[in-house]
Design a protein around this motif. Structure first.
Motif, mmCIF file in Angstrom:
data_model
loop_
_atom_site.group_PDB
_atom_site.id
_atom_site.type_symbol
_atom_site.label_atom_id
_atom_site.label_comp_id
_atom_site.label_asym_id
_atom_site.label_seq_id
_atom_site.Cartn_x
_atom_site.Cartn_y
_atom_site.Cartn_z
ATOM 1 N N GLN A 197 133.660 91.016 57.756
ATOM 2 C CA GLN A 197 134.329 91.196 56.469
ATOM 3 C C GLN A 197 133.602 90.368 55.422
ATOM 4 O O GLN A 197 133.192 89.237 55.693
ATOM 5 C CB GLN A 197 135.798 90.770 56.564
ATOM 6 C CG GLN A 197 136.592 91.582 57.563
ATOM 7 C CD GLN A 197 136.598 93.056 57.212
ATOM 8 O OE1 GLN A 197 136.997 93.443 56.118
ATOM 9 N NE2 GLN A 197 136.129 93.889 58.126
ATOM 10 N N VAL A 198 133.454 90.940 54.238
ATOM 11 C CA VAL A 198 132.783 90.268 53.129
ATOM 12 C C VAL A 198 133.754 90.188 51.949
ATOM 13 O O VAL A 198 134.872 90.690 52.010
ATOM 14 C CB VAL A 198 131.475 90.983 52.742
ATOM 15 C CG1 VAL A 198 130.452 90.877 53.874
ATOM 16 C CG2 VAL A 198 131.722 92.433 52.369
ATOM 17 N N ALA A 199 133.307 89.589 50.864
ATOM 18 C CA ALA A 199 134.189 89.274 49.727
ATOM 19 C C ALA A 199 134.296 90.417 48.718
ATOM 20 O O ALA A 199 134.113 90.236 47.518
ATOM 21 C CB ALA A 199 133.707 87.997 49.042
ATOM 22 N N LEU A 200 134.635 91.607 49.207
ATOM 23 C CA LEU A 200 134.901 92.730 48.320
ATOM 24 C C LEU A 200 136.401 92.941 48.241
ATOM 25 O O LEU A 200 137.085 92.924 49.279
ATOM 26 C CB LEU A 200 134.218 94.001 48.834
ATOM 27 C CG LEU A 200 132.696 93.971 48.885
ATOM 28 C CD1 LEU A 200 132.166 95.277 49.475
ATOM 29 C CD2 LEU A 200 132.091 93.705 47.517
ATOM 30 N N ASP A 201 136.919 93.164 47.031
ATOM 31 C CA ASP A 201 138.351 93.428 46.893
ATOM 32 C C ASP A 201 138.637 94.886 47.240
ATOM 33 O O ASP A 201 137.739 95.642 47.622
ATOM 34 C CB ASP A 201 138.851 93.041 45.494
ATOM 35 C CG ASP A 201 138.284 93.885 44.372
ATOM 36 O OD1 ASP A 201 137.697 94.970 44.613
ATOM 37 O OD2 ASP A 201 138.424 93.458 43.207
ATOM 38 N N ILE A 202 139.883 95.293 47.090
ATOM 39 C CA ILE A 202 140.295 96.643 47.479
ATOM 40 C C ILE A 202 139.546 97.730 46.698
ATOM 41 O O ILE A 202 139.388 98.849 47.173
ATOM 42 C CB ILE A 202 141.827 96.809 47.349
ATOM 43 C CG1 ILE A 202 142.297 98.048 48.105
ATOM 44 C CG2 ILE A 202 142.253 96.785 45.892
ATOM 45 C CD1 ILE A 202 143.774 98.108 48.345
ATOM 46 N N ASP A 203 139.043 97.389 45.510
ATOM 47 C CA ASP A 203 138.278 98.341 44.703
ATOM 48 C C ASP A 203 136.784 98.277 44.984
ATOM 49 O O ASP A 203 135.998 98.951 44.316
ATOM 50 C CB ASP A 203 138.531 98.084 43.210
ATOM 51 C CG ASP A 203 139.981 98.312 42.832
ATOM 52 O OD1 ASP A 203 140.584 99.293 43.328
ATOM 53 O OD2 ASP A 203 140.525 97.500 42.059
ATOM 54 N N GLY A 204 136.384 97.453 45.956
ATOM 55 C CA GLY A 204 134.970 97.333 46.294
ATOM 56 C C GLY A 204 134.184 96.416 45.380
ATOM 57 O O GLY A 204 132.957 96.418 45.391
ATOM 58 N N GLU A 205 134.890 95.612 44.590
ATOM 59 C CA GLU A 205 134.244 94.682 43.656
ATOM 60 C C GLU A 205 134.095 93.305 44.309
ATOM 61 O O GLU A 205 135.012 92.829 44.974
ATOM 62 C CB GLU A 205 135.067 94.548 42.374
ATOM 63 C CG GLU A 205 135.224 95.844 41.600
ATOM 64 C CD GLU A 205 133.917 96.383 41.058
ATOM 65 O OE1 GLU A 205 133.060 95.570 40.633
ATOM 66 O OE2 GLU A 205 133.747 97.612 41.053
ATOM 67 N N LEU A 206 132.969 92.666 44.068
ATOM 68 C CA LEU A 206 132.726 91.329 44.600
ATOM 69 C C LEU A 206 133.692 90.325 43.992
ATOM 70 O O LEU A 206 133.899 90.301 42.779
ATOM 71 C CB LEU A 206 131.290 90.888 44.308
ATOM 72 C CG LEU A 206 130.915 89.477 44.760
ATOM 73 C CD1 LEU A 206 130.889 89.392 46.284
ATOM 74 C CD2 LEU A 206 129.556 89.076 44.183
ATOM 75 N N VAL A 207 134.269 89.488 44.827
ATOM 76 C CA VAL A 207 135.133 88.396 44.389
ATOM 77 C C VAL A 207 134.365 87.094 44.591
ATOM 78 O O VAL A 207 133.858 86.833 45.678
ATOM 79 C CB VAL A 207 136.448 88.364 45.210
ATOM 80 C CG1 VAL A 207 137.263 87.129 44.880
ATOM 81 C CG2 VAL A 207 137.240 89.632 44.977
ATOM 82 N N GLY A 208 134.245 86.280 43.554
ATOM 83 C CA GLY A 208 133.649 84.956 43.683
ATOM 84 C C GLY A 208 132.141 84.915 43.664
ATOM 85 O O GLY A 208 131.531 84.261 44.509
ATOM 86 N N GLU A 209 131.523 85.548 42.680
ATOM 87 C CA GLU A 209 130.064 85.485 42.587
ATOM 88 C C GLU A 209 129.610 84.023 42.515
ATOM 89 O O GLU A 209 130.128 83.240 41.715
ATOM 90 C CB GLU A 209 129.584 86.237 41.352
ATOM 91 C CG GLU A 209 128.079 86.291 41.253
ATOM 92 C CD GLU A 209 127.587 87.176 40.115
ATOM 93 O OE1 GLU A 209 126.367 87.233 39.932
ATOM 94 O OE2 GLU A 209 128.424 87.789 39.421
#
Length: 134
Positions: A35-47
């Motif tokens: 699992q990686v840091a993508l939210d439910i919309d597929g956007e990166l969280v915490g660049e």
């Protein structure tokens, strides 16, 4: 009730972190993809923020575990991939806060942490996979 137990092996040091040396699983084993840091919309969280990415990774892990009919209580093993040694402390701090809530009895599953040069997307700093039971 977890479907695994934590044997306490003799002749080996106490784990220096929030993990156990072994877990004995019962029942079907479920493999959870990294699992990686993508939210439910597929956007990166915490660049460029390993703590924020770690929190999102474990939020995703929780959703996947629930969807598979499992929970943190049934995780048999975690594998952590952290980009760069400098990101390990931020990962550990965020994971500690999550694990203090997820494992209040201190029975942490075994884990392996790898420091890597990069992940599938250059913006990802953390990836976590797991083995669990139902």
């Amino acid at each position: 009730m977890p479907r695994f137990d934590i044997p306490q092996p003799k002749g080996v040091h106490q784990p220096p972190g929030k993990y156990s040396h072994a877990a004995r699983a019962e029942g079907p084993l479920i493999v959870i993809a990294g699992q990686v840091a993508l939210d439910i919309d597929g956007e990166l969280v915490g660049e460029n923020d390993v703590a924020a990415q770690t929190r999102q990774v474990f939020t995703n892990m929780s959703a996947v575990l629930t969807g598979a009919g499992s929970s943190y209580a049934n995780v048999v093993e975690f594998t952590y991939y952290i980009v760069g040694r400098e990101n390990v402390p931020g990962f550990m701090d965020a994971r500690t806060a999550i694990f203090d809530e997820a494992y209040p009895n201190g029975d942490y599953p075994p884990a392996t942490l790898l420091v890597v040069g990069g992940l599938a997307n250059e913006d990802f700093l953390v990836e976590v996979s797991a083995l669990t039971t139902m």
